[in-house]
Write a protein that holds these residues in place. Structure first.
Motif, PDB file in Angstrom:
ATOM      1  N   HIS A   1      -1.989   2.686   9.239  1.00 46.25           N
ATOM      2  CA  HIS A   1      -2.364   1.361   9.760  1.00 46.25           C
ATOM      3  C   HIS A   1      -1.216   0.376   9.642  1.00 46.25           C
ATOM      4  CE1 HIS A   1      -2.743   0.295   5.441  1.00 46.25           C
ATOM      5  NE2 HIS A   1      -3.091   1.572   5.336  1.00 46.25           N
TER       6      HIS A   1
ATOM      7  N   ALA B   1       1.923   1.175   7.602  1.00 45.07           N
ATOM      8  CA  ALA B   1       1.612   2.067   6.480  1.00 45.07           C
ATOM      9  C   ALA B   1       1.366   3.451   7.080  1.00 45.07           C
ATOM     10  CB  ALA B   1       0.402   1.577   5.709  1.00 45.07           C
TER      11      ALA B   1
ATOM     12  N   ASP C   1       0.859  -1.196   0.000  1.00 46.40           N
ATOM     13  CA  ASP C   1       0.000   0.000   0.000  1.00 46.40           C
ATOM     14  C   ASP C   1       0.893   1.243   0.000  1.00 46.40           C
ATOM     15  OD1 ASP C   1      -2.146   1.756   0.320  1.00 46.40           O
ATOM     16  OD2 ASP C   1      -2.522   1.223   2.410  1.00 46.40           O
TER      17      ASP C   1
ATOM     18  N   GLU D   1       2.073   8.160   1.162  1.00 40.63           N
ATOM     19  CA  GLU D   1       2.049   6.957   2.007  1.00 40.63           C
ATOM     20  C   GLU D   1       3.176   6.004   1.628  1.00 40.63           C
ATOM     21  OE1 GLU D   1      -1.495   4.558   1.474  1.00 40.63           O
ATOM     22  OE2 GLU D   1      -1.096   3.397   3.274  1.00 40.63           O
TER      23      GLU D   1
ATOM     24  N   GLU E   1       0.705   7.340   6.572  1.00 47.04           N
ATOM     25  CA  GLU E   1       0.092   8.072   5.456  1.00 47.04           C
ATOM     26  C   GLU E   1      -0.490   9.427   5.848  1.00 47.04           C
ATOM     27  OE1 GLU E   1      -3.378   6.247   3.647  1.00 47.04           O
ATOM     28  OE2 GLU E   1      -3.286   4.578   5.029  1.00 47.04           O
TER      29      GLU E   1
HETATM   30 CO    CO Z   1      -3.076   2.863   3.572  1.00 45.78          CO
END
Ligand code: CO
Ligand code: MF3
Length: 250
Positions: free
Chosen positions: A168, A199, A105, A232, A201
């Motif tokens: 997250h 992650a 991600d 991110e 962001e």
């Molecule tokens: Co994300």
């Protein structure tokens, strides 16, 4: 509970995130006046398929596309559409995949053509704030150290961090514990350990931090209509410091 990943699992997360980084770079290369945000979505999906990866967002909580494209006052979760991009648009691209059971991600914001002074500064400060946060992703620190570093950098520049959406943990699911707010206090929260994959962001608004969700149920916009940017990276905490998994050159 925050899951600690072994080296073999980190290697798989590196592979997934590397695919995300490659695709984001390719999609970014397609951004130009006249290109629709749906064109970008289709391109991202096609690239993922070619690499044998599954777009992670499609079907996630009913999200109908592979890519999130958030333009100008849109903060995150912008729905691809027939909207043609125009010179000066500020475009956030957010993309994720699942590859061999592990998720990647990442997100970035770019401008179509040359940015206004405000847009340029917003992009720069948002990306810098991500790196300030990543720097704190170290064994011995706490989650609040990441949050406070992001918030401090953003607010020093006169911008604001979005409160309603957070980063997250990432692993065998797109969203795992812990939640990673882009605001908070140094020294607070979960103790960071080697093997955590986060992650991070920052979503940064030029004006108020307040946001609203459009009637489409997804698109998050700034309450004051001013610009927003989003960067991110998925980052592994190692004994030797943070490793950014979602970039091409380690
Ligand atoms: Co994300
Ligand atoms: N990068 C975003 C996130 O981590 C994208 C999720 S969009 C969704 O939350 F469609 F998948 F929800």
């Amino acid at each position: 509970m925050v899951i600690l990943r072994k080296a073999e699992e980190i290697a798989k997360l590196r592979a997934s995130n590397c695919i995300v980084a490659e695709i984001l770079l390719e999609v970014q290369g397609r951004v130009a006046p006249g290109v629709t945000t749906l064109d970008l979505d289709r391109y991202s999906e096609e690239l993922a398929r070619k690499k044998g990866a599954k777009p992670a967002f499609k079907g996630y909580r009913g999200y109908p596309f592979s890519l999130c494209v958030s333009v100008n006052n849109e903060v995150v979760h912008g729905l691809p559409s027939q909207r043609a991009l125009a010179e000066g648009d500020l475009v956030s691209l957010d993309f994720g995949v699942c590859f061999k059971g592990y998720y990647g991600d990442a997100a970035m914001t770019i401008c179509v053509g040359s940015p206004s002074d405000e847009a340029a500064r917003l992009m720069r400060v948002t990306e810098e704030s991500l790196y300030r946060g990543i720097e704190e992703a170290r064994v011995g620190n706490r989650l609040g150290d990441i949050s406070a570093a992001v918030q401090g950098h953003v607010e020093e520049a006169g911008f604001s961090v979005v409160r309603d959406f957070v980063g997250h943990g990432i692993g065998r699911n797109l969203h795992e514990e812990p939640q990673i707010p882009n605001f908070g206090r140094k020294g607070r929260g979960v103790a960071l350990k080697a093997g955590m994959v986060l992650a991070i962001e920052p979503m940064v608004n030029a004006g108020t931090y307040k946001v609203a969700v459009l009637p489409d149920g997804w698109t998050v916009v700034t309450e004051d209509g001013r610009l927003s940017a989003h960067f991110e990276h998925s980052v592994a905490i190692t004994e030797n410091g943070p490793e950014i998994l979602s970039r091409l050159t380690p």
